[in-house]
Enzyme design. Sequence first.
Site, PDB file in Angstrom:
ATOM      1  CG  ASP A  49      -2.076  -0.734   1.110  1.00  0.00           C
ATOM      2  OD1 ASP A  49      -2.037  -0.900  -0.112  1.00  0.00           O
ATOM      3  OD2 ASP A  49      -3.120  -0.787   2.120  1.00  0.00           O
ATOM      4  N   GLY A  89      -7.943   2.600  -1.117  1.00  0.00           N
ATOM      5  CA  GLY A  89      -9.467   2.456  -1.784  1.00  0.00           C
ATOM      6  C   GLY A  89     -10.122   1.999  -0.326  1.00  0.00           C
ATOM      7  CE1 TYR A 115      -8.867  -3.481   6.956  1.00  0.00           C
ATOM      8  CE2 TYR A 115      -9.257  -4.338   4.476  1.00  0.00           C
ATOM      9  CZ  TYR A 115      -9.469  -4.770   6.096  1.00  0.00           C
ATOM     10  OH  TYR A 115      -9.083  -5.537   6.591  1.00  0.00           O
ATOM     11  CG  ASP A 116     -11.129   4.666   5.548  1.00  0.00           C
ATOM     12  OD1 ASP A 116     -11.652   3.375   5.112  1.00  0.00           O
ATOM     13  OD2 ASP A 116     -11.751   5.391   5.961  1.00  0.00           O
ATOM     14  CE1 TYR A 117      -3.390  -0.895   7.127  1.00  0.00           C
ATOM     15  CE2 TYR A 117      -4.329  -0.117   4.887  1.00  0.00           C
ATOM     16  CZ  TYR A 117      -3.985  -0.844   5.483  1.00  0.00           C
ATOM     17  OH  TYR A 117      -3.871  -2.262   4.886  1.00  0.00           O
ATOM     18  CG  HIS A 145      -4.430  -5.296   6.900  1.00  0.00           C
ATOM     19  ND1 HIS A 145      -4.342  -4.472   5.775  1.00  0.00           N
ATOM     20  CD2 HIS A 145      -5.167  -6.274   7.024  1.00  0.00           C
ATOM     21  CE1 HIS A 145      -6.040  -5.246   5.810  1.00  0.00           C
ATOM     22  NE2 HIS A 145      -6.377  -5.815   6.357  1.00  0.00           N
TER      23      HIS A 145
END
Lengths: 688, 688
Positions: B334, B420, B422-424, B479
Site C-alpha cells: 500500500d 481504496g 481500507y481506512d488506516y 495486513h
Amino acid sequence: MTAKILSILEVELTPQSKTMLLSTLKNLLFFLIFLISPIITTQDYHPLNPLTPSELIQVQTIVKNHFSSPYHSVSFHYVGLDEPEKSIILLWQSNLDHTPPRRAFVIARFDQKSHELIVDLLTNSIVLDRVYDGHGYPIQNFQEEKAASELAYSYAPFIASIMRRRLKLEEVLCMSFTVGWFGEETSRRIVRVMCYYLDGTVNFYMRPIEGITVTVDLDEMKIIGYRDRIMVPVPKSDGTEYRGSMQSAPPDSTLKGSASLEPSFKLEGHVLRWEDWVLHLSFDMRAGLIISLASIYDPEKNEYRRVLYRGFISELFVPYMDLTEEWYYRTFFDAGENGFGLCAVPLVPLKDCPENAVFMDGYFTSQDGTPGYIPNVFCIFERQAGNVMWRHTELGIPGQMVTEVRPETTLVVRMVSTVGNYDYIVDWEFKQTGTIKVTVGMTGLLEVRGSMYTHKDQIQEEVYGTILAENTIGAHHDHFLIFSLDLDVDGDANSFVKSNLETSRVNGDISPRKSYWRVSSETAKTESDARIQLGSGATELLVVNPNKKTKVGNHVGYRLFPGSAARPLLSDDEYAQIRGAFTKYNVWVTPYNKTEKWAGGLYADQSRGDDNLASWSLRNRDIENKDIVLWYTVGFHHVPCQEDFPVMPTLTESFELRPTNFFEHNPMLIERQHKEIISPAKYNVSSQ
Amino acid sequence: MTAKILSILEVELTPQSKTMLLSTLKNLLFFLIFLISPIITTQDYHPLNPLTPSELIQVQTIVKNHFSSPYHSVSFHYVGLDEPEKSIILLWQSNLDHTPPRRAFVIARFDQKSHELIVDLLTNSIVLDRVYDGHGYPIQNFQEEKAASELAYSYAPFIASIMRRRLKLEEVLCMSFTVGWFGEETSRRIVRVMCYYLDGTVNFYMRPIEGITVTVDLDEMKIIGYRDRIMVPVPKSDGTEYRGSMQSAPPDSTLKGSASLEPSFKLEGHVLRWEDWVLHLSFDMRAGLIISLASIYDPEKNEYRRVLYRGFISELFVPYMDLTEEWYYRTFFDAGENGFGLCAVPLVPLKDCPENAVFMDGYFTSQDGTPGYIPNVFCIFERQAGNVMWRHTELGIPGQMVTEVRPETTLVVRMVSTVGNYDYIVDWEFKQTGTIKVTVGMTGLLEVRGSMYTHKDQIQEEVYGTILAENTIGAHHDHFLIFSLDLDVDGDANSFVKSNLETSRVNGDISPRKSYWRVSSETAKTESDARIQLGSGATELLVVNPNKKTKVGNHVGYRLFPGSAARPLLSDDEYAQIRGAFTKYNVWVTPYNKTEKWAGGLYADQSRGDDNLASWSLRNRDIENKDIVLWYTVGFHHVPCQEDFPVMPTLTESFELRPTNFFEHNPMLIERQHKEIISPAKYNVSSQ
C-alpha cells in the site's frame, strides 16, 4: 503484592445505628470525598446483589451464636453471597415470582479449624457447617496480619537487631507476608514478618530492613522463628517521595469529563444500563468487581441477547525470583491469600476517575464479623478517548466525496486494588459495537531489596534484580491475573472453537500462487482440547452457540482477542508453580461448576496445588455444547528499571471479547425500531 | 488495499496565483472544513520540512524543462524531500549557521523508463539523473489509474459482458489494482481493472462484478488482456448503507475535547513542542506522517536528550488468500504501489479528531508535476482518556492514608490513510513519562467477492472467506505494517540488546526453591543476531547507548514493547512472500543507511524481492555501537465476520517505546528546575 495492613476503612457498624457509621467516618480522610460522590441507592433487589451491611451483621450474629464458646472466639475470613445456581437466576429473570434463596457463604476459623458455612438469611439459620481438612488456609484478615506484625516490636531479639543496625525502633514499620509452600510435610498457619524504615518518607517500600526473618504462627499468634542473617544498608529516603504536596510545584492536574456530564447510563440498584448493554455489578471481598448477566440489545431481533453470565478476576499469582532466605518464599496469591476485594481502595474523584464518573460503595467483613466499608470502590463513566468506532472516506465515486466517521464512546467500570505495594487498575469497558474490553493497569511501588551496592560495577554475585538507586535492588517477578469468563452466548449451551489459520500449498496449475492460508476449525470436545499456549501461531479462539445460526448460516459467537501471551518460567516441579499451575496454559475451558470459582484453590494460602484449575481440568470433562467457562490469564514478566523508582508508571495489558457472527451486520448500522424491547422480566422493570 | 482513484483533492496550483487555489477549492465539499480549521503557518524554516507548494512547482518546472520532448511527456511518480544526511541535520541543530542543502528526490517516468532525479532547489538544477534498470516500478499516480479504469467503459467486449449480466453500464464503477509478481520472466507495467456496481449504494465495495479480468498496460495506456470467465450475482445493495444522512435517526455524536481547549502544545512551523517533548512532523506522499528528531527534556540533567531520529510507516503488505483468477494476484504494497501519504484523507473536525485538535495540511505531486493539496492531513490533540499515569494508596502507615494519583494526559498526532476500501488510523502518542505509543486502527470496508451462495450450507467448495451476506464473501487476508524506527538514544551510536528471561534450576540446598528466572542479555553484533520472531518466549528488546550509563551504572536505553506478534502464513517460496520478505521476522535491526528507507523496495510495484529489507540484511553488517535502525512489523490476520459488513468496527494494535534506565528515576517525580534549558540551537529559538 505482598502484605496487607489493618485498613483504616474498617469501621464498626452495629445494627442499632447506621448513623454511627457516619460519625466514625467523620474522622477519616476520605470523608469529604464520600460526601461529594453521588449517593446511589443500593436497595433495589437483585439476587446477585452483594450482601448489604445489615445482612452482614445478620451473618455475624448467626455465626457468633453458632460458635459460642468460653474458650475460643470465631474469626471471619470470608463472607460473601452464596450465589444461587444459574438456572435459578435465569428462571427469576424470566419470572420475578420465582424468588431465589438469599444465603451467605462464610469461611471462619474456630479452634484452629477452617469451617465452611452456609447461612440462610431468610430462615436465619445455618444450613451447612463443614470442617475443611485439606491443605491450605483461607484469606488472612487485616486484624490478624496487624497483630502478627506488631509482635515484632516487643520481641527482644528483634529490638536488638534494630539497635545493632542503629535504627530508631519507632520508625520501623512491620508487615506480614504469606509464605507459600515448599514441600513441607506438615504445615502450621504461619506468616513471615518483614520490616521497613520510615524515618522521613512515606514510601517505606523503598526502605527494606534486610536480613531479618520473623516467623509467626497466626492461630497461636506468637513468634515461632527468628533469624538475623546479614546486615545491609537501609536505602536512603532521598528520591523516594511521591506526594505532590511535598513538592515545591505540586501538579494540579485533574481529569476532566471526557463525555457528557449527565450520565447517559442508568444504575438501578446494582443493575447498570447503557446504550444497548445491561449488566449487573457486584463487589466481593475476594474477587473485587464481578460483572454478571451482561446482555446486549439486538436492534434487528428487537430483544436482549445474553453474552457474559459472569466475569471476574479469579486469582493473581505473583512469584518473585530471589532465592535468598528472606525472599525465596514470596510467591503470592493476591486474591486467595489477601483478598483482591478486601484490598480495594476508595477511588479519588477527578484523579482516579473523570468528573462524569458515578461511584459505588462496597462492604466486607472484618475478623470479628463486623462489616467494613469501602466508599467509592467502583466508578462508572462514559469515555470519549478521541477514538473512532468506524470510518470510511470514499473518493471513488465521480463527483462525490463520502466521509462517514463515528467517534467512539464507551462505558468504563473501574476498580483499583492496592495489594500492599502494587496498585492494580482494573477496567471493564463496554463498547456500542458489542465488544467487552478488559484492561489491567499496574502501578504503585516495587518490592525492593536492600543491598550493599551503590553501583552496578560493584556487583559480582547474582542479585536477582536491577539496581535502581543506591542500595536498592528491584527484584525480578511476574504477575499473572486469571479471569474467569462464563460466556453464555445466546444461551448456556456453548462450544469452544479453535480456528487455526493453516498454510496450504497450491497443487498443480490451478493458480500462479504457491500458497495461501485457510481456516481449519476444531470444536473442543473435552477440557484437554481447550488448553492453549498462545504464541506466534495463528489461532482464533471463539465461544459459539452451536444451536444458533445467523441468517446466512454462521454459528453465533464471541471471540477472545488475547493480549499478553506470557507464561511462567518456573519449572513444572517448582512448588510455587504446582500451586499456580493455572498459568501453564494461557487459556482453559471448563464445564460450569458452581464450586470451581477460584483458579488457585478455595484455600490458597499454603495450598499444595491439589485444588486448582489445573487439578479440576484433569478430569477432562465434556465441554462441547455445554454450559462452559473460559479462563484467560493476563501475564507480565517484570524486570524493573530505574523509571519504576520510586513509583511505577502504569503498564497496561488488555484483552477483548468481540462479537463474531453474533450480529447479522455491524450492529451500529442497524436502524433502531420503536424500542418495544423484548427482554427478561428484570430488565423491563425500572425497580422492584 | 487495492485500488486508487483520481483524488478530488487535487487542484491546479500555478506559481502565478495562490488565489486560484482557493477559488478551485470553493467547489469542493471539504472547503468549509478547511476554513474552520486553524490556519498554521508552515513558513518556519526547518531542513526536514516537507516541500512547500512553491518548491513543488519549482521541481515541476525544472524537471519538465529537463525532459522537454515533442514525443514523450514526463510523468511524476514521487516527489519528496531529499533528506540531508543525519550528520548535517545534527550539525545544523547545534549551529544554525550550517544551513543544509535543500533538494528534492523525484521518481519520474519518461519514454517507458524510471528516472531517479535529485533536484537542487538552491541552484535550480538537476544534480543527478539516473535511469533505474532493476525490477519493479514506482508508485502509481492517480491520473494513470483513473485513465486505466476508464478504458473499460468504451471497450466493446467489456460492454458486452456488462450487458450479458443485465447491468446498467452507467452504474458500473471501475478501479485499477496493482498486480504483484508471480515469477514472470519479463514484465510490463500493468494493472488489472476490477469493476463494481453502484445502483443505489455508495458502498460499491460490497457489490463486486465478479468474473471479469481486464489487463491494462499503463505505459501504453491500452487494454492488453481481457477475459470474462464466470457469472455470479452482484450482491444486493440492501444493508450496505453506512451514511448517517440516509438513516431515519442519524447519529449526532461528535468528539468533545478531552483536555484543555487551549492547546498546551506549540507548533512552530513543523516543530511540535509539548510538555517535555520536542519533535518535527512532516508529510511525505509515500510514507504519510514522518516523526523526526524527537527529543525529551530531562529535568535532572536540565537538557534535551535525543530519542527518535526518525519514525514512519515504511511499507504495508496486504496479501489476500483467494486463488481464483480474479483474486490470486492481490498481494498489495500500500505504500510502495499506491502511496500511503497520497491516500491520506482530510480529517473531519469533531469526528476524526476532538474539538481541541489542531490541523496541518499536506502537499503532494500529481502526474504532470502539479502540486495537490490535502487539507487537515494531520491532527494534533491532547488526550485525557481517563487513564492514570501512576498512582498509589498507602494504608500501611498508622494514622495516615496516603493516596497520590496522577491522571494521564498525552499528546496524539493522527493521520488517516484510505487506501481504496481500507481506512488506516495511525496515532503517534507521546506520554509525559517518556513513552512513545503507536497505534494503528483498521476500519473502512472489506474487499468482498461476489458469489452465487446465499447460505453457508450451500457451500461445498473452497470459497477463501466468510459468507457475510447473501452473495457476499469476505476474503481472508493479512495486513502487515512495518515501522522504520531510527532510535538515537542519547546519541547516534546505539546497540540492540536482547534480554532473555531464562529458567534456571536451583542447585543443591541453597534455597527451598527449585527454579527461578534470570536475565541473560546479549548484544547483537551483526544484523543476523537481531532478526527476531516474537512468540511466547520471554525476551525484552532494547536499544541502548553503550557509551552512556546512569549514576548507578545501567546503560541508558529505550525498550520496544511489541504488540502483535503475527507473522506471514505464506510459504517462503511464494512470490508475494519473496517480495514481502520483511514480514518473516517481527523485528530487524540494520545500520543506518540513507538509501534503506522502504522495506518493500524503492520500486515496490511488480518488484521481485531483490531490493528490500530482507535482501539488505543479507550483508549481515555490524550493528554494535553503531547508528542503527529498528524495524518492527504490526501484523493482523483477518478472517472477516458479519460484524465487518458493511463497514468494519475499528480493530487496533499498538506498540510502545518506553524509556528503560534512560532516566535516573520516574521522570514525573523529578522537580523542575528554573527551566534554563540546554537544548540544540533550533529548539531554543521560536522561529527563524
